[in-house]
Scaffold this motif. Sequence first.
Motif, mmCIF file in Angstrom:
data_model
loop_
_atom_site.group_PDB
_atom_site.id
_atom_site.type_symbol
_atom_site.label_atom_id
_atom_site.label_comp_id
_atom_site.label_asym_id
_atom_site.label_seq_id
_atom_site.Cartn_x
_atom_site.Cartn_y
_atom_site.Cartn_z
ATOM 1 N N GLY A 282 31.466 -42.517 76.579
ATOM 2 C CA GLY A 282 31.791 -43.722 75.836
ATOM 3 C C GLY A 282 30.622 -44.678 75.726
ATOM 4 N N LYS A 283 29.848 -44.843 76.804
ATOM 5 C CA LYS A 283 28.743 -45.810 76.802
ATOM 6 C C LYS A 283 27.494 -45.269 76.115
ATOM 7 N N TYR A 284 27.128 -44.031 76.422
ATOM 8 C CA TYR A 284 25.864 -43.499 75.924
ATOM 9 C C TYR A 284 26.030 -42.629 74.680
ATOM 10 N N GLY A 285 27.211 -42.045 74.519
ATOM 11 C CA GLY A 285 27.472 -41.249 73.330
ATOM 12 C C GLY A 285 26.770 -39.908 73.347
ATOM 13 N N VAL A 286 27.408 -38.921 72.773
ATOM 14 C CA VAL A 286 26.800 -37.591 72.684
ATOM 15 C C VAL A 286 25.565 -37.642 71.799
ATOM 16 N N GLY A 287 25.565 -38.587 70.835
ATOM 17 C CA GLY A 287 24.434 -38.685 69.915
ATOM 18 C C GLY A 287 23.123 -38.986 70.593
ATOM 19 N N SER A 288 23.173 -39.671 71.738
ATOM 20 C CA SER A 288 21.928 -39.992 72.438
ATOM 21 C C SER A 288 21.235 -38.749 72.958
ATOM 22 N N LEU A 289 21.994 -37.664 73.109
ATOM 23 C CA LEU A 289 21.398 -36.399 73.547
ATOM 24 C C LEU A 289 20.528 -35.782 72.458
ATOM 25 N N ILE A 290 20.886 -36.041 71.206
ATOM 26 C CA ILE A 290 20.174 -35.409 70.094
ATOM 27 C C ILE A 290 18.743 -35.927 70.014
ATOM 28 N N ASN A 291 18.549 -37.237 70.215
ATOM 29 C CA ASN A 291 17.230 -37.840 70.088
ATOM 30 C C ASN A 291 16.218 -37.248 71.059
ATOM 31 N N LEU A 292 16.665 -36.958 72.274
ATOM 32 C CA LEU A 292 15.770 -36.413 73.296
ATOM 33 C C LEU A 292 16.278 -35.051 73.753
ATOM 34 N N GLY A 293 16.833 -34.326 72.794
ATOM 35 C CA GLY A 293 17.446 -33.034 73.105
ATOM 36 C C GLY A 293 16.494 -32.050 73.740
ATOM 37 N N ALA A 294 15.217 -32.060 73.316
ATOM 38 C CA ALA A 294 14.255 -31.097 73.857
ATOM 39 C C ALA A 294 14.065 -31.309 75.356
ATOM 40 N N LEU A 295 13.948 -32.565 75.768
ATOM 41 C CA LEU A 295 13.763 -32.854 77.189
ATOM 42 C C LEU A 295 15.005 -32.481 77.993
ATOM 43 N N VAL A 296 16.175 -32.895 77.517
ATOM 44 C CA VAL A 296 17.416 -32.613 78.239
ATOM 45 C C VAL A 296 17.653 -31.108 78.336
ATOM 46 N N ALA A 297 17.478 -30.401 77.223
ATOM 47 C CA ALA A 297 17.690 -28.956 77.218
ATOM 48 C C ALA A 297 16.692 -28.252 78.131
ATOM 49 N N THR A 298 15.433 -28.709 78.093
ATOM 50 C CA THR A 298 14.407 -28.106 78.951
ATOM 51 C C THR A 298 14.747 -28.302 80.418
ATOM 52 N N PHE A 299 15.215 -29.516 80.760
ATOM 53 C CA PHE A 299 15.547 -29.802 82.155
ATOM 54 C C PHE A 299 16.722 -28.955 82.630
ATOM 55 N N TYR A 300 17.772 -28.870 81.813
ATOM 56 C CA TYR A 300 18.938 -28.075 82.204
ATOM 57 C C TYR A 300 18.573 -26.600 82.335
ATOM 58 N N LEU A 301 17.785 -26.095 81.388
ATOM 59 C CA LEU A 301 17.410 -24.679 81.433
ATOM 60 C C LEU A 301 16.510 -24.397 82.642
ATOM 61 N N THR A 302 15.577 -25.301 82.911
ATOM 62 C CA THR A 302 14.683 -25.128 84.063
ATOM 63 C C THR A 302 15.470 -25.123 85.366
ATOM 64 N N SER A 303 16.411 -26.060 85.491
ATOM 65 C CA SER A 303 17.230 -26.122 86.702
ATOM 66 C C SER A 303 18.078 -24.867 86.853
ATOM 67 N N LEU A 304 18.617 -24.384 85.735
ATOM 68 C CA LEU A 304 19.418 -23.162 85.769
ATOM 69 C C LEU A 304 18.583 -21.975 86.233
ATOM 70 N N LEU A 305 17.375 -21.849 85.688
ATOM 71 C CA LEU A 305 16.500 -20.747 86.085
ATOM 72 C C LEU A 305 16.088 -20.879 87.550
ATOM 73 N N PHE A 306 15.869 -22.105 88.009
ATOM 74 C CA PHE A 306 15.515 -22.310 89.417
ATOM 75 C C PHE A 306 16.643 -21.839 90.329
ATOM 76 N N VAL A 307 17.870 -22.186 89.944
ATOM 77 C CA VAL A 307 19.027 -21.786 90.761
ATOM 78 C C VAL A 307 19.203 -20.275 90.742
ATOM 79 N N LEU A 308 19.195 -19.687 89.547
ATOM 80 C CA LEU A 308 19.490 -18.255 89.423
ATOM 81 C C LEU A 308 18.349 -17.361 89.907
ATOM 82 N N ILE A 309 17.105 -17.768 89.632
ATOM 83 C CA ILE A 309 15.974 -16.897 89.970
ATOM 84 C C ILE A 309 15.419 -17.222 91.366
ATOM 85 N N VAL A 310 15.045 -18.478 91.584
ATOM 86 C CA VAL A 310 14.421 -18.826 92.869
ATOM 87 C C VAL A 310 15.454 -18.817 94.002
#
Length: 446
Positions: free
Chosen positions: A221-249
């Motif tokens: 409600g406060k930040y909106g899903v739309g705020s993810l679009i503007n910095l989507g590359a950073l957010v997606a990179t962070f989530y993917l990196t964390s996922l790979l760290f958990v699954l691989i490392v």
Amino acid sequence: MIAHSVEAPARQVRKPFYRHLYAQVLAAIVLGALLGHVWPAGGEALKPLGDGFIKLVKMIIAPVIFLTVVGGIAGMRELGSVGRVALKAFGYFLVFSTLALIVGLVVANVVQPGAGMNVDPATLDAKAVAGYAHDAHETSVTGFLMAIIPTTMVSALTEGSILQTLFVAILFGISLSLVGRPAEPVLELVERLGLVVFKLTGILMKAAPIGAFGAIAFTIGKYGVGSLINLGALVATFYLTSLLFVLIVLGAVARAHGFSILKLLGYLKAELLLVLGTSSSEAALPNLIAKLEAAGCDRGVVGLVVPTGYSFNLDGTNIYMTLAALFIAQATGVHLSLGDQLLLMAVAMLSSKGAAGVTGAGFVTLAATLSIVPSVPVAGMALILGVDRFMSECRSLTNFIGNAVAAIVVARWEGKLDRAALDRALSQRPLVEENLEAAVEPQIIA
């Protein structure tokens, strides 16, 4: 003497799926996200539900840690084993915290999520991050170490500091062990109180769906899903990196120690959803301790490793710090040499300890790091302020998983891991989630 039984009844009637905590929390997250998206004002108004639930959980964290650690240390008999567990835990934390920083650094250089943005630092709103920068300057390694010592023994339990509680609990547990036989009535009282507190934890967890509903509704409600679009590359990179760290490392670490990271995630699914919904790993701390014990980890090892890891083993926060710092540098056109990046990583390693326990620790730690590395403008943090809330969920999840793995690994190193109980728990035979309440019922041993 009182013990915790981990044996399940011979026959269990399976609960309907909707009565499981993970199903209820998942439904609450979906409904909260929908409400926040459709009715943003209403979502923001539900913030007290999430805050109230987190306060309820924090209310019992100190007693849970104190009783678990005291009972565990006093039951170890050999005080040398306490120091050995602590030494192994800190060795593990140092290696994997450093590795997480390196992973964030490497991914930021390869993906370069901030490249091409060409942001002029002079146009950024420095006032937006002034409060975080102030908090960062207020924290230091020396101040952090001094803050571990409470004003009184009782204040450690009333002020809500995990490290203060852990400090007092270790001293009290060692004292019980040194006193020996005359202190046995006190130890029995500690164990009985532990049963009551874990029963209370179970009662409070019934409110978890309400807390998750309010917290996620507020975030959307406060930040909106739309705020993810503007910095989507950073957010997606962070989530993917964390996922790979958990699954691989962490997955490789788990495999090397005889268990599956995927099965561990399945075992902790209710707690992971709770962390996701509330953006707080502390919300699931009491349940994590109970589940690790039920999965065969020694009570003393869990009591030392998990609470300490919540301040010193922050894999998700470390990935975030180097990734976000390089994103800001790339977005503002600042070139960082290899030496600059290594300095950034070293500072981040220290500042992550100095800001432990601070509200919004990930963002505060980033501010502390950038304030010491002058080549990257602190004002650049304004670029990611809008999406930091979304990334805090991923930070909390990764931190939580990292500490669960650390506890199991250290328990195995100490020879205090019941492999049969671990295999039974991770394979869900019997369903440990259904039998967790029965697992802490008191049994009197003659």
